[in-house]
Motif scaffolding. Structure first.
Motif, PDB file in Angstrom:
ATOM      1  N   LEU A  31       0.849  -1.318  -0.088  1.00  0.00           N
ATOM      2  CA  LEU A  31       0.072   0.142  -0.204  1.00  0.00           C
ATOM      3  C   LEU A  31       0.884   1.256   0.190  1.00  0.00           C
ATOM      4  O   LEU A  31       0.452   2.519  -0.134  1.00  0.00           O
ATOM      5  N   VAL A  32       2.117   1.339   0.128  1.00  0.00           N
ATOM      6  CA  VAL A  32       3.134   2.304  -0.014  1.00  0.00           C
ATOM      7  C   VAL A  32       3.037   3.215  -1.510  1.00  0.00           C
ATOM      8  O   VAL A  32       3.032   4.270  -1.359  1.00  0.00           O
ATOM      9  N   ASP A  33       2.518   2.441  -2.382  1.00  0.00           N
ATOM     10  CA  ASP A  33       2.598   3.010  -3.759  1.00  0.00           C
ATOM     11  C   ASP A  33       1.152   3.768  -4.110  1.00  0.00           C
ATOM     12  O   ASP A  33       0.245   2.939  -3.659  1.00  0.00           O
ATOM     13  N   PRO A  34       1.134   5.078  -4.256  1.00  0.00           N
ATOM     14  CA  PRO A  34       0.102   5.546  -4.501  1.00  0.00           C
ATOM     15  C   PRO A  34      -0.827   5.128  -5.586  1.00  0.00           C
ATOM     16  O   PRO A  34      -2.133   5.047  -5.320  1.00  0.00           O
ATOM     17  N   GLY A  53      -9.125  -2.933 -16.610  1.00  0.00           N
ATOM     18  CA  GLY A  53      -9.245  -1.637 -17.403  1.00  0.00           C
ATOM     19  C   GLY A  53     -10.154  -0.667 -16.902  1.00  0.00           C
ATOM     20  O   GLY A  53     -10.300   0.415 -17.472  1.00  0.00           O
ATOM     21  N   THR A  54     -11.077  -1.106 -16.071  1.00  0.00           N
ATOM     22  CA  THR A  54     -12.013  -0.025 -15.702  1.00  0.00           C
ATOM     23  C   THR A  54     -11.464   0.979 -14.626  1.00  0.00           C
ATOM     24  O   THR A  54     -12.402   2.047 -14.413  1.00  0.00           O
ATOM     25  N   ILE A  55     -10.458   0.645 -14.116  1.00  0.00           N
ATOM     26  CA  ILE A  55      -9.933   1.451 -13.124  1.00  0.00           C
ATOM     27  C   ILE A  55      -9.033   2.590 -13.986  1.00  0.00           C
ATOM     28  O   ILE A  55      -7.899   2.054 -14.323  1.00  0.00           O
ATOM     29  N   ASP A  56      -9.369   3.896 -13.835  1.00  0.00           N
ATOM     30  CA  ASP A  56      -8.454   4.689 -14.569  1.00  0.00           C
ATOM     31  C   ASP A  56      -6.994   4.895 -13.662  1.00  0.00           C
ATOM     32  O   ASP A  56      -7.106   5.560 -12.734  1.00  0.00           O
ATOM     33  N   LEU A  57      -5.975   4.398 -14.361  1.00  0.00           N
ATOM     34  CA  LEU A  57      -4.597   4.747 -13.727  1.00  0.00           C
ATOM     35  C   LEU A  57      -3.588   5.545 -14.565  1.00  0.00           C
ATOM     36  O   LEU A  57      -3.594   5.357 -16.029  1.00  0.00           O
ATOM     37  N   PRO A  58      -2.682   6.133 -13.794  1.00  0.00           N
ATOM     38  CA  PRO A  58      -1.817   7.003 -14.758  1.00  0.00           C
ATOM     39  C   PRO A  58      -0.364   6.349 -15.044  1.00  0.00           C
ATOM     40  O   PRO A  58       0.401   6.916 -15.161  1.00  0.00           O
ATOM     41  N   VAL A  59      -0.693   5.076 -15.454  1.00  0.00           N
ATOM     42  CA  VAL A  59       0.580   4.055 -15.707  1.00  0.00           C
ATOM     43  C   VAL A  59       0.116   3.405 -16.916  1.00  0.00           C
ATOM     44  O   VAL A  59      -1.095   3.172 -17.448  1.00  0.00           O
ATOM     45  N   LYS A  61      -0.165  -0.140 -19.431  1.00  0.00           N
ATOM     46  CA  LYS A  61      -0.765  -1.248 -19.056  1.00  0.00           C
ATOM     47  C   LYS A  61      -0.078  -2.339 -18.206  1.00  0.00           C
ATOM     48  O   LYS A  61      -0.531  -3.031 -17.470  1.00  0.00           O
ATOM     49  N   SER A  62       1.411  -2.273 -18.659  1.00  0.00           N
ATOM     50  CA  SER A  62       2.366  -3.566 -18.139  1.00  0.00           C
ATOM     51  C   SER A  62       2.574  -3.014 -16.695  1.00  0.00           C
ATOM     52  O   SER A  62       2.602  -4.033 -15.756  1.00  0.00           O
ATOM     53  N   THR A  63       2.599  -1.760 -16.485  1.00  0.00           N
ATOM     54  CA  THR A  63       2.793  -1.148 -15.244  1.00  0.00           C
ATOM     55  C   THR A  63       1.726  -1.585 -14.277  1.00  0.00           C
ATOM     56  O   THR A  63       1.609  -1.820 -13.009  1.00  0.00           O
ATOM     57  N   ALA A  64       0.494  -1.379 -14.808  1.00  0.00           N
ATOM     58  CA  ALA A  64      -0.769  -1.330 -14.156  1.00  0.00           C
ATOM     59  C   ALA A  64      -0.767  -3.000 -13.873  1.00  0.00           C
ATOM     60  O   ALA A  64      -1.274  -3.401 -12.430  1.00  0.00           O
ATOM     61  N   THR A  65      -0.336  -4.010 -14.566  1.00  0.00           N
ATOM     62  CA  THR A  65      -0.492  -5.264 -14.166  1.00  0.00           C
ATOM     63  C   THR A  65       0.526  -5.656 -13.201  1.00  0.00           C
ATOM     64  O   THR A  65      -0.012  -6.565 -12.372  1.00  0.00           O
ATOM     65  N   HIS A  66       1.642  -5.073 -12.988  1.00  0.00           N
ATOM     66  CA  HIS A  66       2.569  -5.181 -11.846  1.00  0.00           C
ATOM     67  C   HIS A  66       1.717  -4.903 -10.630  1.00  0.00           C
ATOM     68  O   HIS A  66       1.958  -5.439  -9.836  1.00  0.00           O
ATOM     69  N   HIS A  67       1.157  -3.595 -10.766  1.00  0.00           N
ATOM     70  CA  HIS A  67       0.640  -3.265  -9.306  1.00  0.00           C
ATOM     71  C   HIS A  67      -0.511  -4.043  -9.036  1.00  0.00           C
ATOM     72  O   HIS A  67      -0.448  -4.292  -7.826  1.00  0.00           O
ATOM     73  N   PHE A  68      -1.462  -4.525  -9.847  1.00  0.00           N
ATOM     74  CA  PHE A  68      -2.192  -5.581  -9.553  1.00  0.00           C
ATOM     75  C   PHE A  68      -1.647  -6.887  -8.864  1.00  0.00           C
ATOM     76  O   PHE A  68      -2.167  -7.538  -8.153  1.00  0.00           O
ATOM     77  N   HIS A  69      -0.530  -7.092  -9.597  1.00  0.00           N
ATOM     78  CA  HIS A  69       0.147  -8.461  -9.260  1.00  0.00           C
ATOM     79  C   HIS A  69       0.764  -8.373  -7.638  1.00  0.00           C
ATOM     80  O   HIS A  69       0.587  -8.980  -6.881  1.00  0.00           O
ATOM     81  N   VAL A  70       1.292  -7.269  -7.429  1.00  0.00           N
ATOM     82  CA  VAL A  70       1.806  -6.779  -6.089  1.00  0.00           C
ATOM     83  C   VAL A  70       0.612  -6.882  -5.062  1.00  0.00           C
ATOM     84  O   VAL A  70       0.544  -7.511  -3.953  1.00  0.00           O
ATOM     85  N   LEU A  71      -0.577  -6.468  -5.346  1.00  0.00           N
ATOM     86  CA  LEU A  71      -1.681  -6.247  -4.379  1.00  0.00           C
ATOM     87  C   LEU A  71      -2.189  -7.811  -4.588  1.00  0.00           C
ATOM     88  O   LEU A  71      -2.697  -8.003  -3.193  1.00  0.00           O
ATOM     89  N   ARG A  72      -2.149  -8.651  -5.249  1.00  0.00           N
ATOM     90  CA  ARG A  72      -2.920  -9.914  -5.061  1.00  0.00           C
ATOM     91  C   ARG A  72      -1.816 -10.693  -4.174  1.00  0.00           C
ATOM     92  O   ARG A  72      -2.023 -11.486  -3.348  1.00  0.00           O
ATOM     93  N   GLU A  73      -0.599 -10.631  -4.653  1.00  0.00           N
ATOM     94  CA  GLU A  73       0.529 -11.217  -3.491  1.00  0.00           C
ATOM     95  C   GLU A  73       0.456 -10.987  -2.331  1.00  0.00           C
ATOM     96  O   GLU A  73       0.786 -11.350  -1.433  1.00  0.00           O
ATOM     97  N   ALA A  74       0.189  -9.583  -1.925  1.00  0.00           N
ATOM     98  CA  ALA A  74      -0.108  -9.096  -0.599  1.00  0.00           C
ATOM     99  C   ALA A  74      -1.122  -9.417   0.083  1.00  0.00           C
ATOM    100  O   ALA A  74      -1.503  -9.293   1.208  1.00  0.00           O
ATOM    101  N   GLY A  75      -2.250 -10.267  -0.643  1.00  0.00           N
ATOM    102  CA  GLY A  75      -3.452 -10.789  -0.221  1.00  0.00           C
ATOM    103  C   GLY A  75      -4.641  -9.842  -0.194  1.00  0.00           C
ATOM    104  O   GLY A  75      -5.672 -10.008   0.440  1.00  0.00           O
ATOM    105  N   LEU A  76      -4.279  -8.677  -0.956  1.00  0.00           N
ATOM    106  CA  LEU A  76      -5.518  -7.742  -0.847  1.00  0.00           C
ATOM    107  C   LEU A  76      -6.720  -7.663  -1.710  1.00  0.00           C
ATOM    108  O   LEU A  76      -7.723  -7.197  -1.672  1.00  0.00           O
ATOM    109  N   ILE A  77      -6.197  -8.406  -2.901  1.00  0.00           N
ATOM    110  CA  ILE A  77      -7.317  -8.574  -3.884  1.00  0.00           C
ATOM    111  C   ILE A  77      -7.255  -9.950  -4.328  1.00  0.00           C
ATOM    112  O   ILE A  77      -6.078 -10.833  -4.237  1.00  0.00           O
TER     113      ILE A  77
END
Length: 118
Positions: A31-34, A53-59, A61-77
């Motif tokens: 969660l440290v990353d905005p 793709g429905t969440i508007d992100l300023p990054v 697609k590949s960077t967004a994929t990384h962020h979703f991966h981090v959240l999944r690995e942390a158990g948040l999603i």
């Protein structure tokens, strides 16, 4: 034939950690990353699962994929597929049980410094 289809369907669902095995440090590091906080806040506010793709992100697609991966690995999603869309579900109940009040505090705090921080 039906068993093969079920196996292929299950292969598309990424692994998710048991929330009982994750630490508060793992969750806070995710969660440290905005951008990741924005994803969690969007899922919290929606009260429904959202496609990546429905969440508007300023990054990108590949960077967004990384962020979703981090959240999944942390158990948040939790992620799963509906057709070709990768859906994201906030593990609200599980996180609230493991870390009471954390998600509520996260979404209650606006981004950026407050007037009292200056």
């Amino acid at each position: 034939m039906a068993a093969t289809r079920q196996k292929n369907k299950d292969a598309r669902i990424p692994a998710h950690p048991d929330v009982r095995t994750i630490s508060l440090q793992q969750v806070l590091e995710a969660l440290v990353d905005p951008v990741r906080r924005h994803i969690v806040s969007a899922l919290y506010a929606s009260h429904e699962d959202l496609a990546c793709g429905t969440i508007d992100l300023p990054v990108s697609k590949s960077t967004a994929t990384h962020h979703f991966h981090v959240l999944r690995e942390a158990g948040l999603i939790r992620q799963y597929y509906v057709g070709t869309s990768r859906m994201n579900a906030l593990r609200r109940d599980e996180i609230d049980e493991a870390f009471p009040g954390l998600l509520r505090a996260l979404v209650a705090r606006p981004e950026g410094p407050s007037a009292g921080d200056a």
